[in-house]
Design an enzyme around this catalytic site. Structure first.
Site, PDB file in Angstrom:
ATOM      1  N   SER A 114       0.813  -1.222   0.000  1.00 25.47           N
ATOM      2  CA  SER A 114       0.000   0.000   0.000  1.00 25.47           C
ATOM      3  C   SER A 114       0.842   1.265   0.000  1.00 25.47           C
ATOM      4  CB  SER A 114      -0.940   0.004   1.208  1.00 25.47           C
ATOM      5  OG  SER A 114      -0.206  -0.140   2.421  1.00 25.47           O
ATOM      6  N   GLY A 135      -2.039  -4.174   1.171  1.00 25.36           N
ATOM      7  CA  GLY A 135      -2.165  -5.370   1.993  1.00 25.36           C
ATOM      8  C   GLY A 135      -1.184  -6.472   1.661  1.00 25.36           C
ATOM      9  N   ASN A 160       4.089  -5.128   5.752  1.00 29.62           N
ATOM     10  CA  ASN A 160       2.955  -5.907   6.256  1.00 29.62           C
ATOM     11  C   ASN A 160       3.413  -7.206   6.912  1.00 29.62           C
ATOM     12  OD1 ASN A 160       0.809  -4.138   5.537  1.00 29.62           O
ATOM     13  ND2 ASN A 160       1.043  -4.760   3.403  1.00 29.62           N
ATOM     14  N   ASP A 204      -4.886   6.987   9.901  1.00 24.63           N
ATOM     15  CA  ASP A 204      -4.599   5.652  10.439  1.00 24.63           C
ATOM     16  C   ASP A 204      -3.220   5.570  11.086  1.00 24.63           C
ATOM     17  OD1 ASP A 204      -2.798   5.507   8.309  1.00 24.63           O
ATOM     18  OD2 ASP A 204      -3.969   4.055   7.174  1.00 24.63           O
ATOM     19  N   HIS A 253      -0.076   5.118   6.946  1.00 26.16           N
ATOM     20  CA  HIS A 253       0.189   5.435   5.541  1.00 26.16           C
ATOM     21  C   HIS A 253       0.505   6.913   5.344  1.00 26.16           C
ATOM     22  CE1 HIS A 253      -2.251   1.717   5.358  1.00 26.16           C
ATOM     23  NE2 HIS A 253      -1.424   1.426   4.367  1.00 26.16           N
TER      24      HIS A 253
END
Length: 203
Positions: A26, A63, A92, A173, A176
């Protein structure tokens, strides 16, 4: 003579547009941002401003873990000619607490495939989140430098340099990059990318 010197300083002169694929998760895909604000597009714009005739293909998938990128690598590379790849993967894996040895093996296999296809690459590294503890970080963080050394490839040590820990450069969040964060990433990695491109064969 002066004009020739100016052109010489504007970036390498290639016979065609360089096609670079940005492989990643991402952070590359541009989660939460429009396509023109994602890392590949902003990097392409910055490189063009420096005189590079380049296209950066966005092959990021939100993801994705290293095993996922490895599984889709042939599809991501496609059949067309590529002059290079920027490999940004592993965040991730780290956030899920996956075994760093497996992450290293997956990224190693990705790089081996790129080498087999004679696609030069630049590796973007990642750091471990503090909550995962020191022992995990000691296993995870060095894997990028170790692989860069193995393949004698350029390494940008921390893709989120200047963004991690800076809420004003992150989406709500806290993970990011926002628009300012992407610009920070590009400004940080740009010298490494330009040096890498300068070293590519001029054919």
């Amino acid at each position: 003579m002066a004009l020739a010197l100016m052109l010489a300083g504007a970036g390498p002169l290639y016979a065609r547009t360089l096609r670079i694929v940005a492989l990643g998760d991402s952070l590359t895909a541009g989660y939460g941002l429009s396509a023109n604000l994602a890392f590949p597009a902003v990097l392409e714009k910055a490189l063009k401003e420096k005189g590079f005739d380049v296209e950066i293909v966005n092959a990021g998938v939100s993801g994705d873990i290293s095993a996922g990128l490895l599984a889709r690598l042939d599809w991501a590379l496609g059949d067309g000619a590529l002059d290079g790849a920027i490999v940004e993967i592993g965040a991730n894996d780290m956030l899920r607490g996956l075994n760093p040895d497996q992450t290293r093996a997956n990224i190693d296999a990705i790089l081996a495939k790129l080498r087999e296809r004679k696609i030069p690459f630049l590796i973007a590294g990642m750091r471990s989140a503090p909550n995962l503890g020191g022992p995990y970080a000691e296993q995870f963080e060095p894997l990028f430098a170790a692989l860069a050394q193995k393949y004698q490839a350029p390494l940008y040590p921390f893709f989120l340099e200047g963004v991690a820990g800076h809420p004003d450069r992150q989406l709500p969040d806290g993970l990011h990059p926002n628009r300012a964060g992407v610009e920070t990433i590009v400004a940080g990695i740009l010298p490494a990318v330009t040096a890498w491109l300068d070293a590519l064969p001029k054919s």
